[in-house]
Each structure stands twice: as structure tokens, then as C-alpha cells.
Design an enzyme around this catalytic site. Structure first.
Site, PDB file in Angstrom:
ATOM      1  N   HIS A 137      42.912  33.240  35.769  1.00  0.00           N
ATOM      2  CA  HIS A 137      41.776  32.927  36.656  1.00  0.00           C
ATOM      3  C   HIS A 137      41.987  31.573  37.341  1.00  0.00           C
ATOM      4  CE1 HIS A 137      39.768  36.473  35.406  1.00  0.00           C
ATOM      5  NE2 HIS A 137      39.526  36.069  34.169  1.00  0.00           N
TER       6      HIS A 137
ATOM      7  N   ASP B 298      41.802  40.935  42.609  1.00  0.00           N
ATOM      8  CA  ASP B 298      41.955  41.522  41.270  1.00  0.00           C
ATOM      9  C   ASP B 298      43.338  41.232  40.691  1.00  0.00           C
ATOM     10  OD1 ASP B 298      41.182  42.916  39.038  1.00  0.00           O
ATOM     11  OD2 ASP B 298      41.559  44.905  39.904  1.00  0.00           O
TER      12      ASP B 298
ATOM     13  N   LEU C 146      35.266  29.127  60.511  1.00  0.00           N
ATOM     14  CA  LEU C 146      35.476  30.313  59.671  1.00  0.00           C
ATOM     15  C   LEU C 146      34.198  30.535  58.880  1.00  0.00           C
ATOM     16  CD1 LEU C 146      37.367  32.457  58.263  1.00  0.00           C
ATOM     17  CD2 LEU C 146      37.840  30.694  56.554  1.00  0.00           C
TER      18      LEU C 146
HETATM   19  C1  IPE Z   1      36.335  43.713  40.675  1.00  0.00           C
HETATM   20  O1  IPE Z   1      37.383  43.635  39.740  1.00  0.00           O
HETATM   21  C2  IPE Z   1      35.557  42.447  40.690  1.00  0.00           C
HETATM   22  C3  IPE Z   1      36.268  41.264  41.170  1.00  0.00           C
HETATM   23  C4  IPE Z   1      37.488  41.215  41.645  1.00  0.00           C
HETATM   24  C5  IPE Z   1      35.503  40.054  41.132  1.00  0.00           C
HETATM   25  P1  IPE Z   1      37.249  44.209  38.243  1.00  0.00           P
HETATM   26  O2  IPE Z   1      38.550  43.943  37.585  1.00  0.00           O
HETATM   27  O3  IPE Z   1      36.028  43.684  37.618  1.00  0.00           O
HETATM   28  O4  IPE Z   1      37.046  45.769  38.514  1.00  0.00           O
HETATM   29  P2  IPE Z   1      37.323  47.005  37.550  1.00  0.00           P
HETATM   30  O5  IPE Z   1      36.601  46.756  36.277  1.00  0.00           O
HETATM   31  O6  IPE Z   1      38.788  47.082  37.344  1.00  0.00           O
HETATM   32  O7  IPE Z   1      36.808  48.185  38.306  1.00  0.00           O
HETATM   33  C1  IPE Z   2      39.940  39.537  38.870  1.00  0.00           C
HETATM   34  O1  IPE Z   2      40.949  39.613  37.930  1.00  0.00           O
HETATM   35  C2  IPE Z   2      38.960  38.409  38.589  1.00  0.00           C
HETATM   36  C3  IPE Z   2      37.637  38.864  38.139  1.00  0.00           C
HETATM   37  C4  IPE Z   2      37.252  40.093  38.062  1.00  0.00           C
HETATM   38  C5  IPE Z   2      36.687  37.826  37.754  1.00  0.00           C
HETATM   39  P1  IPE Z   2      40.759  40.388  36.557  1.00  0.00           P
HETATM   40  O2  IPE Z   2      40.232  39.447  35.533  1.00  0.00           O
HETATM   41  O3  IPE Z   2      39.948  41.616  36.755  1.00  0.00           O
HETATM   42  O4  IPE Z   2      42.259  40.772  36.204  1.00  0.00           O
HETATM   43  P2  IPE Z   2      42.750  42.124  35.530  1.00  0.00           P
HETATM   44  O5  IPE Z   2      42.257  43.254  36.385  1.00  0.00           O
HETATM   45  O6  IPE Z   2      42.175  42.178  34.150  1.00  0.00           O
HETATM   46  O7  IPE Z   2      44.242  42.016  35.550  1.00  0.00           O
HETATM   47 MG    MG Z   3      40.412  43.514  37.193  1.00  0.00          MG
END
Ligand code: IPE
Ligand code: IPE
Ligand code: MG
Length: 243
Positions: free
Chosen positions: A38, A21, A132
Site C-alpha cells: 500500500h 488494484d 486537473l
Molecule cells: C477494489 O479493489 C477497490 C480498490 C482498488 C480501492 P479490491 O481488491 O477491494 O476488489 P476485489 O475485492 O478484488 O473485488
Molecule cells: C488495492 O490493492 C488497494 C486497496 C483495495 C485498498 P489490494 O490491497 O486489493 O491488493 P491485492 O488485490 O490484494 O493484491
Molecule cells: Mg485487490
């Protein structure tokens, strides 16, 4: 679980699962569009995957896209799908050559056919590997997975292949996307959020958790090693009393 097995489970996390995240915030802090975050996140995956065998990790599960992530702006979703295809095009040969067995978990029918074909090809090409076990969760949600498992189970009962009284936890687990894999010992979430966001709800019943502040693109193998050393000091009791 026997005492020695419990003690062993504290020292070596065979299965580490990571909620990757914070890509968006990583980009925002640099004044960049979210998609750049990303991209940086996809780049961070390689070093972490490569470090696992040396760290003693046999199974690594990465949360790449949740069933809830479709709620994001259309351009971000399509950008992520493009990045998944690009990642597979760039990394597949190397993953296979390095002995990684790749498996995807999540619901595939909502993904584009091009992406699904690449996922299936990599699963096939890496099927004999065992250095792995890498599981990548795309369009994955714990509730969705359990609902699909319940459906398969109900189907087996309806067709007379299974008696309702005979259903065990092992049966149910076998119908999940992770069927045959051990449960995660340790779940790491980056970016300072302290929630599960629908990740591996069944499988993490007894996992340990590490919530770390850095955003995923800044996560490194050294940081992973540090977290493992903290984990090795934890006592996992699995409902029993101290060994
Ligand atoms: C969880 O992260 C999903 C992934 C890391 C792929 P999100 O950023 O989507 O989760 P929330 O919305 O903060 O709970
Ligand atoms: C995690 O990073 C990647 C996905 C959920 C696809 P985020 O896109 O959720 O990044 P934040 O949480 O908005 O910083
Ligand atoms: Mg996120």
C-alpha cells in the site's frame, strides 16, 4: 450525442478512472507485508497525477478504498487510514501549487474526524484550481452512492421540492457524489482482475475498459500513455451505428 462529439470522445479521454488494484500481491511477491504494498501504491500515485495534464486528461478519479474494504483485517484497515492521512499531509501543498482541484467521493461519516478534516481542508484550498480535476474515492461504493442519492431525492419529493414525474437522469446524477462531473470515458484496472468491484456503477454506463496485468505500484505514466493510444483507436458508438 452529435456525430462529431462522438468522434471526439474516441480520441481524447477527458475523464480517466483507475481501480488501483494489486498492492497486496505486489508486496507478497517480494515477501513483504501487505502494508508495504500500500505504501508503494501511494508512491505510484504522484507520477500518474502529474502526467495527466500533459496527456490531455482533465479529470482523474482514483479508487483508494471501497465500502467493502472494511472487511479486511483491522490492522490493514487502520494502516490504510494512516497512509491516507500521511499522503494528504505530504502531498496537499504540492497538489494545490500544481493547480489540481481535489474532490473526495464516498461516504465520510465512517472515516476518522482527523482524516475528514484533512480532506475538507484540501477541497477548500484547491477549490479555485482547474488544471486537473482529481477525485479520490474513499469509503466509496457505487451502490452506496446510489442509495444515498435515492434518499436525497426521496427527501426532495417528500418536502414538495420535486415532483416524482419531473425526475430525470440528470436530476439523479446531480444527487450523486460526482454531481457536476463528466462521466468517465475510460476505466483502467490494474493487477489482472476483470471486475468493477462496485466502482462508479451509474457513471460508467458507456465507459471503455482497460484491464492491465501489472500491479498498481508498478503502474507508470508511460503505461498510461500506451493505454490512451489503444483507447484512441476504439470506436465508441453510444448505442448508435458507426459514424
Ligand atoms: C477494489 O479493489 C477497490 C480498490 C482498488 C480501492 P479490491 O481488491 O477491494 O476488489 P476485489 O475485492 O478484488 O473485488
Ligand atoms: C488495492 O490493492 C488497494 C486497496 C483495495 C485498498 P489490494 O490491497 O486489493 O491488493 P491485492 O488485490 O490484494 O493484491
Ligand atoms: Mg485487490
Amino acid at each position: 450525442m452529435r456525430d462529431e462529439a462522438r468522434a471526439e470522445a474516441c480520441r481524447t479521454p477527458a475523464h480517466v478512472a483507475i481501480i488501483m488494484d494489486g498492492n497486496g500481491r505486489w508486496a507478497a511477491r517480494r515477501g513483504l507485508p501487505r502494508l508495504n504494498g500500500h505504501k508503494a501504491g501511494a508512491d505510484a500515485v504522484r507520477a500518474v497525477v502529474e502526467s495527466c495534464p500533459d496527456l490531455g486528461i482533465r479529470y482523474l478519479t482514483l479508487f483508494a478504498f471501497s465500502t467493502e474494504n472494511w472487511r479486511r483485517p483491522r490492522e490493514e484497515v487502520s494502516g490504510l487510514m494512516t497512509l491516507f492521512r500521511r499522503y494528504l499531509r505530504k502531498e496537499s501543498a504540492e497538489l494545490v501549487a500544481k493547480g489540481v482541484r481535489v474532490r473526495f467521493i464516498g461516504e465520510r461519516s465512517r472515516l476518522g474526524t482527523g482524516l475528514v478534516e484533512m480532506m475538507e481542508a484540501l477541497e477548500r484550498r484547491s477549490a479555485a484550481n482547474d488544471r486537473l480535476f482529481l477525485n479520490i474515492a474513499i469509503n466509496y461504493g457505487g451502490r452506496d452512492e446510489m442509495t444515498r442519492a435515492a434518499r436525497k431525492l426521496a427527501q426532495a419529493v417528500a418536502e414538495g421540492r420535486l415532483e416524482p414525474e419531473a425526475v430525470t437522469e440528470e436530476h439523479f446524477a446531480g444527487f450523486l457524489d460526482t454531481g457536476g462531473l463528466p462521466d468517465p470515458d475510460l476505466v483502467i484496472r490494474t493487477s489482472g482482475e476483470t471486475r468493477i468491484s462496485n466502482f462508479l456503477l451509474w457513471q460508467c454506463a458507456y465507459a471503455e475498459y482497460a484491464f492491465v496485468e501489472e500491479c498498481w505500484p508498478d503502474f507508470t505514466p508511460d503505461r498510461l500513455a500506451e493505454i490512451l493510444s489503444v483507447f484512441s483507436g476504439r470506436e465508441r458508438r453510444f448505442g448508435a451505428v458507426s459514424v
